[in-house]
Design an enzyme around this catalytic site. Structure first.
Site, short mmCIF file in Angstrom:
data_model
loop_
_atom_site.label_atom_id
_atom_site.label_comp_id
_atom_site.label_asym_id
_atom_site.label_seq_id
_atom_site.Cartn_x
_atom_site.Cartn_y
_atom_site.Cartn_z
N SER A 1 0.81 -1.22 0.00
CA SER A 1 0.00 0.00 0.00
C SER A 1 0.84 1.28 0.00
CB SER A 1 -0.96 0.01 1.19
OG SER A 1 -0.24 0.03 2.40
N CYS A 2 2.16 1.14 -0.09
CA CYS A 2 3.06 2.29 -0.05
C CYS A 2 3.33 2.82 -1.46
CB CYS A 2 4.37 1.85 0.62
SG CYS A 2 5.72 3.03 0.48
N SER A 3 3.12 4.11 -1.67
CA SER A 3 3.35 4.70 -2.99
C SER A 3 4.83 4.69 -3.37
CB SER A 3 2.80 6.13 -3.03
OG SER A 3 3.49 6.96 -2.11
#
Length: 120
Positions: free
Chosen positions: A8-10
């Site tokens: 979920s980390c950009s």
């Protein structure tokens, strides 16, 4: 090459996309689901040339709850930091890229990714 990845980390997504587009092969380690051991994190920090507090995410709830802002940052306190980061892997900065040559980088920006591609 291995990427310590949070899906979920950009920043992790940018690293995955950039390295894939460059034709580089890597494996993903979902370090939140499969946290490193204390020994693994210690070894990765050595590869980075960093201390635990250098790659600790200070905005995480665990950082505040544990009162880590007040923790000593010296060689004697390193085990305490490692233990906390292994117990709460959200504290570990991401993405960390472990290179096959034994080095590692925290690949949070395009310049670091570009350098990684050029040197690999």
């Amino acid at each position: 090459m291995e990427i310590w990845n949070n899906p979920s980390c950009s920043k992790c997504a940018a690293a995955r996309d950039t390295l894939s587009e460059a034709g580089m092969t890597f494996t993903l380690r979902g370090y939140l689901d499969t946290p490193p051991t204390t020994a693994e994190l210690d070894a990765v920090l050595d590869r980075l040339g960093a201390q635990p507090w250098d790659v600790c995410r200070t905005g995480e709830q665990a950082y505040t709850v544990l009162g880590m802002a007040d923790w000593t940052r010296d060689a004697d306190s390193r085990p305490r930091w490692l233990t906390a980061m292994v117990a709460h892997p959200t504290l570990i900065q991401r993405p960390i890229v472990l290179l096959d040559n034994g080095t590692a980088v925290v690949a949070r920006d395009q310049a670091t990714l570009d350098k990684l591609i050029a040197n690999t």
